[in-house]
Enzyme design. Structure first.
Site, PDB file in Angstrom:
ATOM      1  N   ASP A 183       1.017  -1.335  -0.093  1.00 53.36           N
ATOM      2  CA  ASP A 183       0.034   0.116   0.022  1.00 53.36           C
ATOM      3  C   ASP A 183       0.901   1.277   0.033  1.00 53.36           C
ATOM      4  O   ASP A 183       0.577   2.086  -0.627  1.00 53.36           O
ATOM      5  CB  ASP A 183      -0.975   0.002   1.082  1.00 53.36           C
ATOM      6  CG  ASP A 183      -0.389  -0.269   2.620  1.00 53.36           C
ATOM      7  OD1 ASP A 183       0.801  -0.681   2.476  1.00 53.36           O
ATOM      8  OD2 ASP A 183      -1.033  -0.313   3.581  1.00 53.36           O
ATOM      9  N   ASP A 214       1.312  -7.205 -10.560  1.00 47.94           N
ATOM     10  CA  ASP A 214       0.340  -6.686 -11.671  1.00 47.94           C
ATOM     11  C   ASP A 214      -0.149  -5.148 -11.448  1.00 47.94           C
ATOM     12  O   ASP A 214      -0.455  -4.525 -12.518  1.00 47.94           O
ATOM     13  CB  ASP A 214      -0.814  -7.772 -11.723  1.00 47.94           C
ATOM     14  CG  ASP A 214      -1.945  -7.513 -12.761  1.00 47.94           C
ATOM     15  OD1 ASP A 214      -1.615  -7.243 -13.852  1.00 47.94           O
ATOM     16  OD2 ASP A 214      -3.343  -7.648 -12.424  1.00 47.94           O
TER      17      ASP A 214
HETATM   18  C1  IPM Z   1      -0.834  -8.375 -17.241  1.00 45.20           C
HETATM   19  C2  IPM Z   1      -2.345  -8.705 -17.480  1.00 45.20           C
HETATM   20  C3  IPM Z   1      -2.667 -10.322 -17.519  1.00 45.20           C
HETATM   21  C4  IPM Z   1      -2.241 -10.631 -15.741  1.00 45.20           C
HETATM   22  C5  IPM Z   1      -3.882 -10.947 -17.565  1.00 45.20           C
HETATM   23  C6  IPM Z   1      -4.256 -10.454 -19.109  1.00 45.20           C
HETATM   24  C7  IPM Z   1      -3.958 -12.316 -17.435  1.00 45.20           C
HETATM   25  O1  IPM Z   1      -3.107  -7.974 -16.568  1.00 45.20           O
HETATM   26  O2  IPM Z   1       0.006  -9.094 -17.969  1.00 45.20           O
HETATM   27  O3  IPM Z   1      -0.718  -7.596 -16.545  1.00 45.20           O
HETATM   28  O4  IPM Z   1      -3.080 -10.155 -15.005  1.00 45.20           O
HETATM   29  O5  IPM Z   1      -1.101 -10.696 -15.579  1.00 45.20           O
HETATM   30 MG    MG Z   2      -1.997  -6.377 -15.864  1.00 46.43          MG
END
Ligand code: IPM
Ligand code: MG
Length: 365
Positions: A222, A246
């Protein structure tokens, strides 16, 4: 050297075509073979990652990937959704180390949503673990809740988990990458709440002792999200798990002005890699010829450097991209007043033209 070319869905086909054009212009004796993936593969073969596509990917030295996904597939069973193709490739090829650089090009400072002084000169590298964590942890599923706040109610669950070796290997990747940069690693966790990330923090700390020349600090996720928008230039290398990576990598991408500029590499232990833009398939602008191909072109440069041992060719592409930006050409996502707006194909052509210029300059010495 064999490259599997997997354009995928949405703008994927448009942007990958431009990257292929740039690679062709380099005359490198690359063998490129295309295959369907994602929604396109589902339409043709009933599966987002058909056997033939997976086989091609496994046999290639590198994979040039566009993007997958479209809202129209959201109601399909999860194993048939386009996203399963990229997750399946990551898992099947063991692509555990995801490199997501966030670099703010001087020419694009004004396109960032943050003030110039916060982003000018920004150069951070997010290293995201890509084959573990809650993305792949089992068990997962739906059931009737056996306990909790609403026993007997429908519930869903996923499992966050990391093993020591999984953390060790991504930590080594991060420390080694830091040695080629400013020698600072920030490990992002949630050790104050989660067992998984207490182990993460302990293991990264241990591995860090083997790299006394690299400064290591730890940050809760965070706080890291806050620091990324408050003082992003304080970071050098960020290493984190699949889920946090992500989220943080999208936030970091936007600091640079446009996610349309950011390449990524996903490597396994043999340096076989999948190269893709950090952005998605953008179905809203697909087919309009306006998508920014630069993230994919820069991904092709990363591919040449990391998996195909062609660092000079990679340098050529990267400087051609800088030349094109300096000349004032912009796709709509990075357009600002006083620049010239162009489409996807014109942008690709401009990079090829700049490449010819750079090659000529180099051969003249
Ligand atoms: C990324 C994308 C992917 C993920 C999805 C499309 C599965 O958001 O490459 O960051 O969550 O890793
Ligand atoms: Mg992503």
């Amino acid at each position: 050297m064999k490259i599997a070319v997997l354009p995928g869905d949405g703008i994927g086909t448009e942007i990958v075509a431009e990257a292929v054009k740039v690679l062709d212009a380099l005359d490198l004796d690359l063998e490129m073979e295309s295959a369907l993936v994602g929604g396109a593969a589902y339409e043709a073969h009933g599966h987002p990652l058909p056997e033939a596509t997976l086989k091609l990917a496994k046999e290639a030295d590198a994979i040039l990937f566009g993007a997958v996904g479209d809202w129209k597939y959201d109601s399909l069973d999860r194993p048939l959704r386009p996203e399963q193709a990229i997750l399946g490739l990551r898992k099947n090829l063991g692509l555990f180390a995801n490199f997501r650089p966030a670099i703010c090009y001087e020419q694009l400072v004004e396109a960032s949503s943050l003030k110039r002084e916060l982003v000018a000169g920004l150069d951070i590298l997010i290293i995201r673990e890509l084959t573990g964590d809650i993305y792949f942890g089992t068990p997962r599923g739906r059931r009737v809740s056996p306990d909790g706040h609403f026993p007997g109610a429908e519930e869903a669950f996923d499992t966050m988990r990391y093993s020591r070796p999984e953390i060790e290997r991504i930590a080594h990747v991060a420390f080694q990458a830091a040695r080629k940069r400013d020698r600072r690693v920030t490990s992002v966790d949630k050790a104050n709440v989660l067992e998984t990330f207490q182990l993460w923090k302990d293991v990264v700390t241990e591995v860090g002792k083997q790299y006394p020349d690299v400064a290591l600090d730890h940050m809760y996720v965070d706080n890291a999200a806050m620091q990324l928008v408050k003082a992003p230039k304080k970071f050098d290398v960020i290493v984190t798990g699949n889920m946090f990576g992500d989220i943080l990598s999208d936030a970091a991408a936007m600091l640079t002005g446009s996610i349309g500029m950011l390449p990524s590499a996903s490597l396994n232990a043999r340096n076989q890699g999948l190269y893709e833009p950090s952005h998605g398939s953008a179905p809203d602008i697909a087919g309009k010829g306006i998508a920014n191909p630069l993230a994919t072109i820069l991904s092709a440069a990363m591919m040449l450097r990391f998996s195909l041992n062609q660092p000079d060719a990679a340098d050529l592409i990267e400087s051609a991209v800088k030349d094109v930006l300096a000349s004032g050409l912009r796709t709509s996502d990075i357009y600002s007043q006083g620049t010239t707006q162009v489409g996807t194909i014109e942008m690709g052509d401009a990079v090829v033209a700049a490449l010819a210029g750079t090659t000529k300059k180099t051969s003249k010495g």
